[in-house]
Design a protein around this motif. Structure first.
Motif, PDB file in Angstrom:
ATOM      1  N   VAL A  95      -0.364   6.404   0.417  1.00  0.00           N
ATOM      2  CA  VAL A  95       0.185   6.489  -0.939  1.00  0.00           C
ATOM      3  C   VAL A  95       1.325   7.500  -0.977  1.00  0.00           C
ATOM      4  O   VAL A  95       2.369   7.239  -1.586  1.00  0.00           O
ATOM      5  N   GLN A  96       1.175   8.634  -0.320  1.00  0.00           N
ATOM      6  CA  GLN A  96       2.243   9.631  -0.294  1.00  0.00           C
ATOM      7  C   GLN A  96       3.489   9.093   0.401  1.00  0.00           C
ATOM      8  O   GLN A  96       4.612   9.318  -0.065  1.00  0.00           O
ATOM      9  N   ARG A  97       3.307   8.380   1.505  1.00  0.00           N
ATOM     10  CA  ARG A  97       4.455   7.792   2.194  1.00  0.00           C
ATOM     11  C   ARG A  97       5.141   6.757   1.323  1.00  0.00           C
ATOM     12  O   ARG A  97       6.374   6.679   1.274  1.00  0.00           O
ATOM     13  N   ALA A  98       4.369   5.952   0.619  1.00  0.00           N
ATOM     14  CA  ALA A  98       4.944   4.935  -0.264  1.00  0.00           C
ATOM     15  C   ALA A  98       5.699   5.582  -1.416  1.00  0.00           C
ATOM     16  O   ALA A  98       6.789   5.126  -1.785  1.00  0.00           O
ATOM     17  N   GLU A  99       5.160   6.639  -1.983  1.00  0.00           N
ATOM     18  CA  GLU A  99       5.849   7.333  -3.073  1.00  0.00           C
ATOM     19  C   GLU A  99       7.150   7.954  -2.579  1.00  0.00           C
ATOM     20  O   GLU A  99       8.178   7.909  -3.259  1.00  0.00           O
ATOM     21  N   ARG A 100       7.122   8.537  -1.386  1.00  0.00           N
ATOM     22  CA  ARG A 100       8.323   9.132  -0.805  1.00  0.00           C
ATOM     23  C   ARG A 100       9.384   8.066  -0.552  1.00  0.00           C
ATOM     24  O   ARG A 100      10.567   8.258  -0.852  1.00  0.00           O
ATOM     25  N   ASP A 120     -14.346   8.926   3.102  1.00  0.00           N
ATOM     26  CA  ASP A 120     -13.106   9.611   3.484  1.00  0.00           C
ATOM     27  C   ASP A 120     -11.918   8.670   3.237  1.00  0.00           C
ATOM     28  O   ASP A 120     -11.809   7.617   3.844  1.00  0.00           O
ATOM     29  N   ASP A 121     -11.065   9.069   2.329  1.00  0.00           N
ATOM     30  CA  ASP A 121      -9.919   8.224   2.010  1.00  0.00           C
ATOM     31  C   ASP A 121      -8.601   8.925   2.328  1.00  0.00           C
ATOM     32  O   ASP A 121      -7.591   8.698   1.683  1.00  0.00           O
ATOM     33  N   SER A 122      -8.611   9.766   3.357  1.00  0.00           N
ATOM     34  CA  SER A 122      -7.402  10.510   3.694  1.00  0.00           C
ATOM     35  C   SER A 122      -6.299   9.579   4.186  1.00  0.00           C
ATOM     36  O   SER A 122      -5.119   9.821   3.917  1.00  0.00           O
ATOM     37  N   GLU A 123      -6.664   8.517   4.900  1.00  0.00           N
ATOM     38  CA  GLU A 123      -5.644   7.568   5.348  1.00  0.00           C
ATOM     39  C   GLU A 123      -5.001   6.876   4.147  1.00  0.00           C
ATOM     40  O   GLU A 123      -3.786   6.660   4.131  1.00  0.00           O
ATOM     41  N   TYR A 124      -5.783   6.537   3.170  1.00  0.00           N
ATOM     42  CA  TYR A 124      -5.264   5.915   1.953  1.00  0.00           C
ATOM     43  C   TYR A 124      -4.334   6.879   1.217  1.00  0.00           C
ATOM     44  O   TYR A 124      -3.250   6.504   0.789  1.00  0.00           O
ATOM     45  N   ALA A 125      -4.744   8.118   1.095  1.00  0.00           N
ATOM     46  CA  ALA A 125      -3.925   9.112   0.408  1.00  0.00           C
ATOM     47  C   ALA A 125      -2.605   9.329   1.151  1.00  0.00           C
ATOM     48  O   ALA A 125      -1.547   9.459   0.526  1.00  0.00           O
ATOM     49  N   ASP A 126      -2.639   9.360   2.480  1.00  0.00           N
ATOM     50  CA  ASP A 126      -1.410   9.502   3.260  1.00  0.00           C
ATOM     51  C   ASP A 126      -0.493   8.300   3.048  1.00  0.00           C
ATOM     52  O   ASP A 126       0.723   8.448   2.921  1.00  0.00           O
TER      53      ASP A 126
END
Length: 64
Positions: free
Chosen positions: A16-21, A8-14
């Motif tokens: 990454v989304q915050r960093a991109e934003r 489960d890499d949902s924390e990683y994906a979140d």
């Protein structure tokens, strides 16, 4: 044990989304500041020319 699987890499994906934003927001801020600094000299030149023209008009109008 947790209910999540080991892959489960949902924390990683979140993250990454915050960093991109944050990156998009940062670049937008940089672009806005740079644009403002680029427009400021042009705007002050236009205002300066308008003041010179207005002063010239006052001097010419005072002689008639």
């Amino acid at each position: 044990m947790t209910d999540r699987d080991w892959y489960d890499d949902s924390e990683y994906a979140d993250a990454v989304q915050r960093a991109e934003r944050a990156t998009r927001c940062g670049w937008a801020t940089i672009a806005a500041v740079t644009g403002s600094l680029g427009c400021a000299p042009a705007a002050s030149a236009v205002v300066g020319i308008a003041v010179v023209v207005a002063c010239y008009y006052v001097v010419v109008a005072a002689h008639y």
